[in-house]
Scaffold this motif. Sequence first.
Motif, PDB file in Angstrom:
ATOM      1  N   VAL A 156      17.400  11.673   1.497  1.00 20.31           N
ATOM      2  CA  VAL A 156      16.130  12.263   1.944  1.00 20.31           C
ATOM      3  C   VAL A 156      15.238  11.158   2.494  1.00 20.31           C
ATOM      4  N   GLN A 157      14.717  11.399   3.688  1.00 21.17           N
ATOM      5  CA  GLN A 157      13.783  10.469   4.332  1.00 21.17           C
ATOM      6  C   GLN A 157      12.377  11.022   4.131  1.00 21.17           C
ATOM      7  N   ASP A 158      11.512  10.238   3.535  1.00 23.16           N
ATOM      8  CA  ASP A 158      10.160  10.702   3.201  1.00 23.16           C
ATOM      9  C   ASP A 158       9.163  10.182   4.236  1.00 23.16           C
ATOM     10  N   PHE A 159       8.522  11.108   4.957  1.00 26.25           N
ATOM     11  CA  PHE A 159       7.578  10.727   6.009  1.00 26.25           C
ATOM     12  C   PHE A 159       6.325  10.055   5.441  1.00 26.25           C
ATOM     13  N   ALA A 160       6.052  10.298   4.153  1.00 27.60           N
ATOM     14  CA  ALA A 160       4.844   9.723   3.551  1.00 27.60           C
ATOM     15  C   ALA A 160       4.915   8.203   3.466  1.00 27.60           C
ATOM     16  N   PHE A 161       6.123   7.631   3.458  1.00 25.88           N
ATOM     17  CA  PHE A 161       6.257   6.175   3.385  1.00 25.88           C
ATOM     18  C   PHE A 161       6.334   5.605   4.809  1.00 25.88           C
ATOM     19  N   MET A 162       5.218   5.159   5.308  1.00 24.61           N
ATOM     20  CA  MET A 162       5.115   4.543   6.632  1.00 24.61           C
ATOM     21  C   MET A 162       5.782   5.398   7.715  1.00 24.61           C
ATOM     22  N   GLY A 163       5.520   6.699   7.654  1.00 20.47           N
ATOM     23  CA  GLY A 163       6.037   7.604   8.670  1.00 20.47           C
ATOM     24  C   GLY A 163       7.548   7.729   8.664  1.00 20.47           C
ATOM     25  N   ASP A 176       0.829  -1.205   0.000  1.00 20.16           N
ATOM     26  CA  ASP A 176       0.000   0.000   0.000  1.00 20.16           C
ATOM     27  C   ASP A 176       0.868   1.262   0.000  1.00 20.16           C
ATOM     28  N   ALA A 177       1.937   1.257   0.803  1.00 17.10           N
ATOM     29  CA  ALA A 177       2.816   2.434   0.884  1.00 17.10           C
ATOM     30  C   ALA A 177       3.506   2.681  -0.453  1.00 17.10           C
ATOM     31  N   ARG A 178       3.898   1.620  -1.138  1.00 12.40           N
ATOM     32  CA  ARG A 178       4.557   1.776  -2.438  1.00 12.40           C
ATOM     33  C   ARG A 178       3.586   2.286  -3.495  1.00 12.40           C
ATOM     34  N   ALA A 179       2.362   1.814  -3.441  1.00 13.52           N
ATOM     35  CA  ALA A 179       1.360   2.295  -4.397  1.00 13.52           C
ATOM     36  C   ALA A 179       1.027   3.764  -4.143  1.00 13.52           C
ATOM     37  N   LYS A 180       1.012   4.170  -2.880  1.00 16.32           N
ATOM     38  CA  LYS A 180       0.662   5.544  -2.512  1.00 16.32           C
ATOM     39  C   LYS A 180       1.760   6.534  -2.859  1.00 16.32           C
ATOM     40  N   ASP A 239      10.962   2.415  -0.632  1.00 14.94           N
ATOM     41  CA  ASP A 239      10.988   2.529   0.823  1.00 14.94           C
ATOM     42  C   ASP A 239      11.120   4.009   1.192  1.00 14.94           C
ATOM     43  N   ALA A 240      11.431   4.285   2.458  1.00 13.28           N
ATOM     44  CA  ALA A 240      11.372   5.658   2.943  1.00 13.28           C
ATOM     45  C   ALA A 240      12.567   6.519   2.550  1.00 13.28           C
ATOM     46  N   ILE A 241      13.632   5.928   1.980  1.00  9.32           N
ATOM     47  CA  ILE A 241      14.863   6.659   1.697  1.00  9.32           C
ATOM     48  C   ILE A 241      15.083   6.811   0.191  1.00  9.32           C
TER      49      ILE A 241
END
Length: 308
Positions: A126-133, A99-103, A108-110
Motif C-alpha cells: 500500500v502506497q500512502d499519499f499522506a507521506f510526502m504525496g 515532519d512526515a514521519r511525525a505526521k 516512508d510511503a510504503i
Amino acid sequence: MNWITNYVRPKINSMLGRREMPENLWIKDPETGEMVFHKDLEENQFVIPSSGYHMKIAAKERLRFFFDGGRYEVLENPKVVQDPLKFRDEKRYVDRLKDARAKTGMDDAIVNAAGEVDGLPVVATVQDFAFMGGSLGLAAGEAIITAFDTARQRRQPLVLFAASGGARMQEGILSLMQLARTTVAVDRLKEAGLPYIVVLTNPTTGGVTASYAMLGDVHIAEPGALIGFAGPRVIEQTIREKLPEGFQRAEYLMEHGMVDMVVSRLEMKQTISRLLRLLLKVPEVQEEPEAEVLPPPVAAAPEARPQA
C-alpha cells in the motif's frame, strides 16, 4: 461575585464551561458539501454513503479492511540512505522526512503486509499519499522490491494499491532509477507465474504510472480516481487545447481501454478474491447448504385383526 459561582453546584457549573470537541468530528464531502459524521464514514471504509465519493484512506486502515478479520503481518522494509544528495530547498530534506514521519507514524510511503483474503494467502503493498504525496524514492523503491521478492519466495500473489504524485524530487536521478528497478521486480514475479493485481487510487500520477502501477495482470481503479502521467493543467498548457470532460479519471480510462474495471472500495475485497481464484485456478469456497430438517416419521397404525 457571580451568582453562578455562588449558587450553582460545581458539577452543573462545569457543564456550562467550554467542552473540547475533536476537530475532525464531522467531515465535509468535497463534491456535495454534505457533512458526514466521522464514525459513519469510518464504518463505510471512508466512502461517503450518499454520494459514493472515495476519501483518502491511511495505509493501515486499508489493510485492515482488505485482510480477513483485519489481521495481517507487517513486513519489515529495508534501511536505506536517508539523504543521499544532501538536498535542501526551503527546508532540508531530512527535516521534511522528520515532519512526515511525525505526521503519519510511518517510516516512508510504503507499507507491506501479508495475510489472507477470503482464505487465500496474499502479499499486499500500500502506497500512502499522506507521506510526502506517496512519492517514490530509494526507501519506497526498496520496499516495493522487497514485497515482490517476498511474494515470489512464498509463492503468493501480490496486490498493490498505488497512490502517488510521482518520483521524489529531493532524491533526483536516484528516485528515477526506481522505475527501472521495480519494473524488473514485476517481471520476476510474472516469470514465476504469480498474479499481480494493481488497484489505482486517487491520485496515481508521474513516474509511478510510468512503471509498476501500469504493469499488472489486472488493473482496477477506484471511482473518480485521477490516473495519468502529467496533470490535466500541464497537458492543456502544453497542447493549448481544452481536454475532454472527465479526462484522466478512472471511468474515462476504462472507456478507453487503459483500466480493466472501476470498482467501489466497498466491493474491492470480493472482486480481488474472485480474480485471484480465477488466475490461480482455485475453486471458490462453496458454503455448505444447511441440512434439511425432515419431520419425524409417522408410525403406521396397527392392522386390525379379524375377530373369531
